[in-house]
Design a protein around this motif. Sequence first.
Motif, PDB file in Angstrom:
ATOM      1  N   THR A  10      61.514  79.635  84.442  1.00 39.23           N
ATOM      2  CA  THR A  10      61.072  79.065  85.713  1.00 39.23           C
ATOM      3  C   THR A  10      61.461  79.888  86.934  1.00 39.23           C
ATOM      4  O   THR A  10      61.148  79.503  88.060  1.00 39.23           O
ATOM      5  CB  THR A  10      61.626  77.634  85.883  1.00 39.23           C
ATOM      6  OG1 THR A  10      63.064  77.673  85.865  1.00 39.23           O
ATOM      7  CG2 THR A  10      61.137  76.724  84.765  1.00 39.23           C
ATOM      8  N   GLY A  11      62.123  80.997  86.750  1.00 43.13           N
ATOM      9  CA  GLY A  11      62.511  81.833  87.884  1.00 43.13           C
ATOM     10  C   GLY A  11      61.385  82.746  88.328  1.00 43.13           C
ATOM     11  O   GLY A  11      60.358  82.889  87.658  1.00 43.13           O
ATOM     12  N   TYR A  12      61.575  83.400  89.459  1.00 46.38           N
ATOM     13  CA  TYR A  12      60.543  84.275  89.997  1.00 46.38           C
ATOM     14  C   TYR A  12      60.258  85.465  89.078  1.00 46.38           C
ATOM     15  O   TYR A  12      59.109  85.896  88.936  1.00 46.38           O
ATOM     16  CB  TYR A  12      60.945  84.783  91.382  1.00 46.38           C
ATOM     17  CG  TYR A  12      60.955  83.723  92.448  1.00 46.38           C
ATOM     18  CD1 TYR A  12      60.016  82.695  92.461  1.00 46.38           C
ATOM     19  CD2 TYR A  12      61.914  83.739  93.469  1.00 46.38           C
ATOM     20  CE1 TYR A  12      60.025  81.720  93.450  1.00 46.38           C
ATOM     21  CE2 TYR A  12      61.927  82.782  94.464  1.00 46.38           C
ATOM     22  CZ  TYR A  12      60.985  81.769  94.449  1.00 46.38           C
ATOM     23  OH  TYR A  12      60.997  80.811  95.418  1.00 46.38           O
ATOM     24  N   GLY A  13      61.295  86.015  88.453  1.00 47.14           N
ATOM     25  CA  GLY A  13      61.086  87.125  87.533  1.00 47.14           C
ATOM     26  C   GLY A  13      60.232  86.719  86.350  1.00 47.14           C
ATOM     27  O   GLY A  13      59.357  87.469  85.905  1.00 47.14           O
ATOM     28  N   ALA A  14      60.486  85.513  85.828  1.00 44.18           N
ATOM     29  CA  ALA A  14      59.713  85.015  84.697  1.00 44.18           C
ATOM     30  C   ALA A  14      58.257  84.786  85.079  1.00 44.18           C
ATOM     31  O   ALA A  14      57.339  85.110  84.311  1.00 44.18           O
ATOM     32  CB  ALA A  14      60.329  83.714  84.182  1.00 44.18           C
ATOM     33  N   ILE A  15      58.023  84.252  86.260  1.00 42.04           N
ATOM     34  CA  ILE A  15      56.653  83.984  86.695  1.00 42.04           C
ATOM     35  C   ILE A  15      55.893  85.287  86.890  1.00 42.04           C
ATOM     36  O   ILE A  15      54.691  85.382  86.601  1.00 42.04           O
ATOM     37  CB  ILE A  15      56.662  83.151  87.998  1.00 42.04           C
ATOM     38  CG1 ILE A  15      57.350  81.817  87.746  1.00 42.04           C
ATOM     39  CG2 ILE A  15      55.251  82.934  88.511  1.00 42.04           C
ATOM     40  CD1 ILE A  15      56.840  81.068  86.538  1.00 42.04           C
ATOM     41  N   GLU A  16      56.572  86.325  87.324  1.00 47.19           N
ATOM     42  CA  GLU A  16      55.919  87.628  87.456  1.00 47.19           C
ATOM     43  C   GLU A  16      55.621  88.218  86.079  1.00 47.19           C
ATOM     44  O   GLU A  16      54.590  88.867  85.883  1.00 47.19           O
ATOM     45  CB  GLU A  16      56.797  88.569  88.287  1.00 47.19           C
ATOM     46  CG  GLU A  16      56.072  89.765  88.842  1.00 47.19           C
ATOM     47  CD  GLU A  16      55.031  89.419  89.902  1.00 47.19           C
ATOM     48  OE1 GLU A  16      54.374  90.354  90.392  1.00 47.19           O
ATOM     49  OE2 GLU A  16      54.858  88.227  90.236  1.00 47.19           O
ATOM     50  N   LEU A  17      56.511  87.978  85.115  1.00 49.69           N
ATOM     51  CA  LEU A  17      56.228  88.379  83.743  1.00 49.69           C
ATOM     52  C   LEU A  17      54.954  87.705  83.234  1.00 49.69           C
ATOM     53  O   LEU A  17      54.097  88.346  82.621  1.00 49.69           O
ATOM     54  CB  LEU A  17      57.397  88.004  82.827  1.00 49.69           C
ATOM     55  CG  LEU A  17      58.620  88.916  82.823  1.00 49.69           C
ATOM     56  CD1 LEU A  17      59.756  88.269  82.061  1.00 49.69           C
ATOM     57  CD2 LEU A  17      58.285  90.278  82.213  1.00 49.69           C
ATOM     58  N   VAL A  18      54.831  86.407  83.482  1.00 49.24           N
ATOM     59  CA  VAL A  18      53.649  85.660  83.043  1.00 49.24           C
ATOM     60  C   VAL A  18      52.384  86.270  83.643  1.00 49.24           C
ATOM     61  O   VAL A  18      51.373  86.466  82.955  1.00 49.24           O
ATOM     62  CB  VAL A  18      53.769  84.170  83.418  1.00 49.24           C
ATOM     63  CG1 VAL A  18      52.445  83.440  83.182  1.00 49.24           C
ATOM     64  CG2 VAL A  18      54.887  83.508  82.621  1.00 49.24           C
ATOM     65  N   ARG A  19      52.437  86.588  84.932  1.00 47.99           N
ATOM     66  CA  ARG A  19      51.260  87.137  85.616  1.00 47.99           C
ATOM     67  C   ARG A  19      50.818  88.459  84.997  1.00 47.99           C
ATOM     68  O   ARG A  19      49.630  88.678  84.728  1.00 47.99           O
ATOM     69  CB  ARG A  19      51.563  87.343  87.106  1.00 47.99           C
ATOM     70  CG  ARG A  19      50.381  87.868  87.916  1.00 47.99           C
ATOM     71  CD  ARG A  19      50.738  88.052  89.388  1.00 47.99           C
ATOM     72  NE  ARG A  19      51.601  89.181  89.631  1.00 47.99           N
ATOM     73  CZ  ARG A  19      51.180  90.435  89.816  1.00 47.99           C
ATOM     74  NH1 ARG A  19      49.883  90.719  89.753  1.00 47.99           N
ATOM     75  NH2 ARG A  19      52.040  91.417  90.064  1.00 47.99           N
ATOM     76  N   ILE A  20      51.772  89.346  84.740  1.00 48.46           N
ATOM     77  CA  ILE A  20      51.425  90.665  84.213  1.00 48.46           C
ATOM     78  C   ILE A  20      51.051  90.581  82.739  1.00 48.46           C
ATOM     79  O   ILE A  20      50.111  91.242  82.281  1.00 48.46           O
ATOM     80  CB  ILE A  20      52.576  91.656  84.443  1.00 48.46           C
ATOM     81  CG1 ILE A  20      52.880  91.793  85.944  1.00 48.46           C
ATOM     82  CG2 ILE A  20      52.236  93.027  83.860  1.00 48.46           C
ATOM     83  CD1 ILE A  20      54.139  92.570  86.257  1.00 48.46           C
TER      84      ILE A  20
END
Length: 346
Positions: A10-20
């Motif tokens: 749920t962190g910002y790094g994880a959400i960026e992983l999901v996007r890429i």
Amino acid sequence: MKHVAIIGGTGYGAIELVRILHMHKHLQITKIISQSQQGEYLASIYPHLIEFVDTPMEELDINQLKAEIDVVFFATPAGVSKALIPQFRGTNVQCIDLSGDLRLSNSQDYEKWYGGEAAPEETLKEAIYGLPEINKEEIKNARIISNPGCYPTSALLGLIPALQQHIIQPTRIIIDGKTGVSGAGRTPSSMTHFSETNDNLKPYKIGKHQHIPEIEQYLSESVNNKIAVTFTTHLIPMTRGLLCTAYGQLTSDITIDEVIEIYQSHYKSHPFVRIRKKDSYPTTKDVYGSNFCDIGLFVDERTNQLIIMSAIDNLVKGAAGQAIQNVNLMNGWDETHALHTIPMYP
């Protein structure tokens, strides 16, 4: 197709992983692990992911991950991955740690700067520092990757060519770093409160930022000489983006054209580092949402200094994008796959 798990979903790094990862043809997100939000759908927290992520978050089950997952991203706070990654020892699971748990090779340095017990020695020895521009060949054969911090990524990419080519002296190096609020993570605090951050410029962690020993360790390794730096960090009122301005004393007379040529030659085989032309300097907007690091250079003849400006997106090249760049290298895929996108502007 390799199956991916993200721990700390749920962190910002994880959400960026999901996007890429959504753009990656070789990797499929199979599990998102969140101890505090298990059973919840990620899109209920981040509505922009509706129709893109349709599996509920799960609790951590190491044995299940060993059996079903090929790649695990640890998008966790410091102190978590050092206990989890050793449990994958003896497996073929590729572990990419976005926290600082494995970045320092010396256990005493970790205990001093992070305030906790270091990871097991065998895990530290196995982990490869995942800055592709200096460790590409080692990354290709790695099972455990310690993803660099955002500030060190910017600072190291800016300084290493100048030090290795003896353009600047290895002493009295000053690094001025500025980052957007997303670098502090999603958990709210008085420091990142809108009223405290908006219309404000705030120095923080003066003399005690945990990225100081990371920068010093890998600068020292790059030239086989112990290097200490003065590193000051600032929080600025924008969401994402990071820029380091480094100052080094020149060792001899050199022109800006010569310096630029040296940097261009140094990074000619590295697709995500872009060297600016003379009198052109990077801004955070130039790399927004991308995996690029843009570097600008200036020779100050009056003070006999080289000024190096290096800009990255702290959530991409400074975190999730670099993590995926490392996985691409680990698996023999095109290093730029899912990452060679045009930065967002404005």
